[in-house]
Design a protein around this motif. Structure first.
Motif, PDB file in Angstrom:
ATOM      1  N   LYS A  18       0.832  -1.207   0.000  1.00 12.91           N
ATOM      2  CA  LYS A  18       0.000   0.000   0.000  1.00 12.91           C
ATOM      3  C   LYS A  18       0.866   1.256   0.000  1.00 12.91           C
ATOM      4  O   LYS A  18       0.566   2.229  -0.688  1.00 12.91           O
ATOM      5  CB  LYS A  18      -0.936  -0.001   1.210  1.00 12.91           C
ATOM      6  CG  LYS A  18      -2.035  -1.032   1.106  1.00 12.91           C
ATOM      7  CD  LYS A  18      -2.881  -1.059   2.363  1.00 12.91           C
ATOM      8  CE  LYS A  18      -3.952  -2.141   2.290  1.00 12.91           C
ATOM      9  NZ  LYS A  18      -4.760  -2.184   3.519  1.00 12.91           N
ATOM     10  N   TRP A  19       1.953   1.229   0.754  1.00 12.45           N
ATOM     11  CA  TRP A  19       2.836   2.385   0.807  1.00 12.45           C
ATOM     12  C   TRP A  19       3.469   2.636  -0.557  1.00 12.45           C
ATOM     13  O   TRP A  19       3.513   3.777  -1.025  1.00 12.45           O
ATOM     14  CB  TRP A  19       3.927   2.208   1.862  1.00 12.45           C
ATOM     15  CG  TRP A  19       4.826   3.404   1.913  1.00 12.45           C
ATOM     16  CD1 TRP A  19       4.627   4.553   2.618  1.00 12.45           C
ATOM     17  CD2 TRP A  19       6.044   3.595   1.195  1.00 12.45           C
ATOM     18  NE1 TRP A  19       5.647   5.441   2.387  1.00 12.45           N
ATOM     19  CE2 TRP A  19       6.534   4.869   1.523  1.00 12.45           C
ATOM     20  CE3 TRP A  19       6.768   2.798   0.319  1.00 12.45           C
ATOM     21  CZ2 TRP A  19       7.715   5.366   0.988  1.00 12.45           C
ATOM     22  CZ3 TRP A  19       7.954   3.297  -0.215  1.00 12.45           C
ATOM     23  CH2 TRP A  19       8.409   4.568   0.124  1.00 12.45           C
ATOM     24  N   HIS A  20       3.950   1.566  -1.203  1.00 16.91           N
ATOM     25  CA  HIS A  20       4.582   1.733  -2.519  1.00 16.91           C
ATOM     26  C   HIS A  20       3.583   2.288  -3.536  1.00 16.91           C
ATOM     27  O   HIS A  20       3.943   3.133  -4.360  1.00 16.91           O
ATOM     28  CB  HIS A  20       5.175   0.412  -3.019  1.00 16.91           C
ATOM     29  CG  HIS A  20       6.505   0.105  -2.417  1.00 16.91           C
ATOM     30  ND1 HIS A  20       7.626   0.870  -2.630  1.00 16.91           N
ATOM     31  CD2 HIS A  20       6.885  -0.898  -1.606  1.00 16.91           C
ATOM     32  CE1 HIS A  20       8.650   0.362  -1.975  1.00 16.91           C
ATOM     33  NE2 HIS A  20       8.224  -0.717  -1.341  1.00 16.91           N
ATOM     34  N   LEU A  21       2.329   1.837  -3.487  1.00 11.13           N
ATOM     35  CA  LEU A  21       1.313   2.373  -4.393  1.00 11.13           C
ATOM     36  C   LEU A  21       1.107   3.857  -4.106  1.00 11.13           C
ATOM     37  O   LEU A  21       1.090   4.682  -5.024  1.00 11.13           O
ATOM     38  CB  LEU A  21      -0.008   1.613  -4.249  1.00 11.13           C
ATOM     39  CG  LEU A  21      -1.152   2.150  -5.093  1.00 11.13           C
ATOM     40  CD1 LEU A  21      -0.845   2.014  -6.583  1.00 11.13           C
ATOM     41  CD2 LEU A  21      -2.458   1.443  -4.744  1.00 11.13           C
ATOM     42  N   SER A  22       0.964   4.199  -2.855  1.00  6.63           N
ATOM     43  CA  SER A  22       0.766   5.588  -2.463  1.00  6.63           C
ATOM     44  C   SER A  22       1.966   6.446  -2.871  1.00  6.63           C
ATOM     45  O   SER A  22       1.804   7.555  -3.401  1.00  6.63           O
ATOM     46  CB  SER A  22       0.552   5.663  -0.952  1.00  6.63           C
ATOM     47  OG  SER A  22       0.445   6.990  -0.539  1.00  6.63           O
ATOM     48  N   GLU A  23       3.162   5.936  -2.644  1.00  8.77           N
ATOM     49  CA  GLU A  23       4.386   6.651  -3.010  1.00  8.77           C
ATOM     50  C   GLU A  23       4.468   6.837  -4.527  1.00  8.77           C
ATOM     51  O   GLU A  23       4.832   7.910  -5.015  1.00  8.77           O
ATOM     52  CB  GLU A  23       5.616   5.895  -2.493  1.00  8.77           C
ATOM     53  CG  GLU A  23       6.922   6.598  -2.726  1.00  8.77           C
ATOM     54  CD  GLU A  23       7.111   7.867  -1.928  1.00  8.77           C
ATOM     55  OE1 GLU A  23       8.152   8.526  -2.125  1.00  8.77           O
ATOM     56  OE2 GLU A  23       6.241   8.238  -1.108  1.00  8.77           O
ATOM     57  N   GLY A  24       4.115   5.815  -5.277  1.00 10.37           N
ATOM     58  CA  GLY A  24       4.112   5.921  -6.736  1.00 10.37           C
ATOM     59  C   GLY A  24       3.146   6.975  -7.217  1.00 10.37           C
ATOM     60  O   GLY A  24       3.467   7.785  -8.099  1.00 10.37           O
ATOM     61  N   ARG A  25       1.965   6.993  -6.644  1.00 12.75           N
ATOM     62  CA  ARG A  25       0.977   8.016  -7.014  1.00 12.75           C
ATOM     63  C   ARG A  25       1.473   9.413  -6.675  1.00 12.75           C
ATOM     64  O   ARG A  25       1.306  10.353  -7.447  1.00 12.75           O
ATOM     65  CB  ARG A  25      -0.347   7.750  -6.309  1.00 12.75           C
ATOM     66  CG  ARG A  25      -1.094   6.571  -6.867  1.00 12.75           C
ATOM     67  CD  ARG A  25      -2.359   6.321  -6.088  1.00 12.75           C
ATOM     68  NE  ARG A  25      -3.160   5.276  -6.703  1.00 12.75           N
ATOM     69  CZ  ARG A  25      -4.154   4.662  -6.094  1.00 12.75           C
ATOM     70  NH1 ARG A  25      -4.493   4.993  -4.847  1.00 12.75           N
ATOM     71  NH2 ARG A  25      -4.827   3.722  -6.705  1.00 12.75           N
ATOM     72  N   ARG A  26       2.086   9.549  -5.501  1.00 10.97           N
ATOM     73  CA  ARG A  26       2.597  10.854  -5.078  1.00 10.97           C
ATOM     74  C   ARG A  26       3.677  11.341  -6.043  1.00 10.97           C
ATOM     75  O   ARG A  26       3.652  12.493  -6.506  1.00 10.97           O
ATOM     76  CB  ARG A  26       3.161  10.775  -3.662  1.00 10.97           C
ATOM     77  CG  ARG A  26       3.667  12.130  -3.136  1.00 10.97           C
ATOM     78  CD  ARG A  26       4.442  11.991  -1.839  1.00 10.97           C
ATOM     79  NE  ARG A  26       5.667  11.232  -1.973  1.00 10.97           N
ATOM     80  CZ  ARG A  26       6.793  11.692  -2.528  1.00 10.97           C
ATOM     81  NH1 ARG A  26       6.847  12.918  -3.029  1.00 10.97           N
ATOM     82  NH2 ARG A  26       7.862  10.931  -2.609  1.00 10.97           N
TER      83      ARG A  26
END
Length: 154
Positions: free
Chosen positions: A132-140
């Motif tokens: 979830k963090w990697h997805l959020s970081e990618g979106r950011r």
């Protein structure tokens, strides 16, 4: 016959030409070794794609720097629709390929392959929270890069 589609799949996760070629070759080797297991249910292309995808996942799992890292989930913000509408496909692919390896892998699995965080975590050996963090970081990261392109109509 399937090379262009399978290479496109591999390139979503691996940006190095040499590594992408190696992973694709390994995937095709696996497909040839398991060819007797194909039972003519569903498309042959889909069967090969699944094997190539698992070769990619194995490569990512073996080369992941973040396999044991524990991270927290941060809140996502939306990219303004006007920015995204003005991007061409090739530009989007370049932006995604520029993401850090682990983040790019999770982003592609979630967004492009439609996998859940649980499936991603199990496949590449990370926790759901890390996924979830990697997805959020990618979106950011993508949001920031898109906004920096200043795609406003003048």
């Amino acid at each position: 016959m399937f090379y262009p589609k399978m290479m496109a799949l591999v390139r979503r996760y691996i940006d190095s030409d040499a590594q992408a070629e190696e992973v694709l070759n390994n995937g095709y080797l696996r497909a040839f070794q398991k060819i007797k297991q194909y039972n003519f249910q569903g498309s042959f292309e889909g069967w090969v794609r699944k094997i190539i995808f698992h070769a990619v996942a194995d490569h990512v799992k073996q080369n992941s720097k973040y396999a044991n890292q524990i991270v927290l989930v941060e809140k996502d913000e939306l990219v303004h629709k006007d920015h995204a509408d003005r991007l061409y496909y090739d530009q989007l692919v370049q932006l995604v390929q520029a993401l850090p390896e682990a983040t790019r892998t999770v982003f592609n699995m979630y967004v492009m392959e439609g996998m859940t965080h649980k499936e991603i975590g199990a496949l590449i050996g990370i926790s759901e929270g890390t996924s979830k963090w990697h997805l959020s970081e990618g979106r950011r990261i993508l949001r920031e890069k898109i906004e920096r392109l200043e795609l406003h109509v003048k």
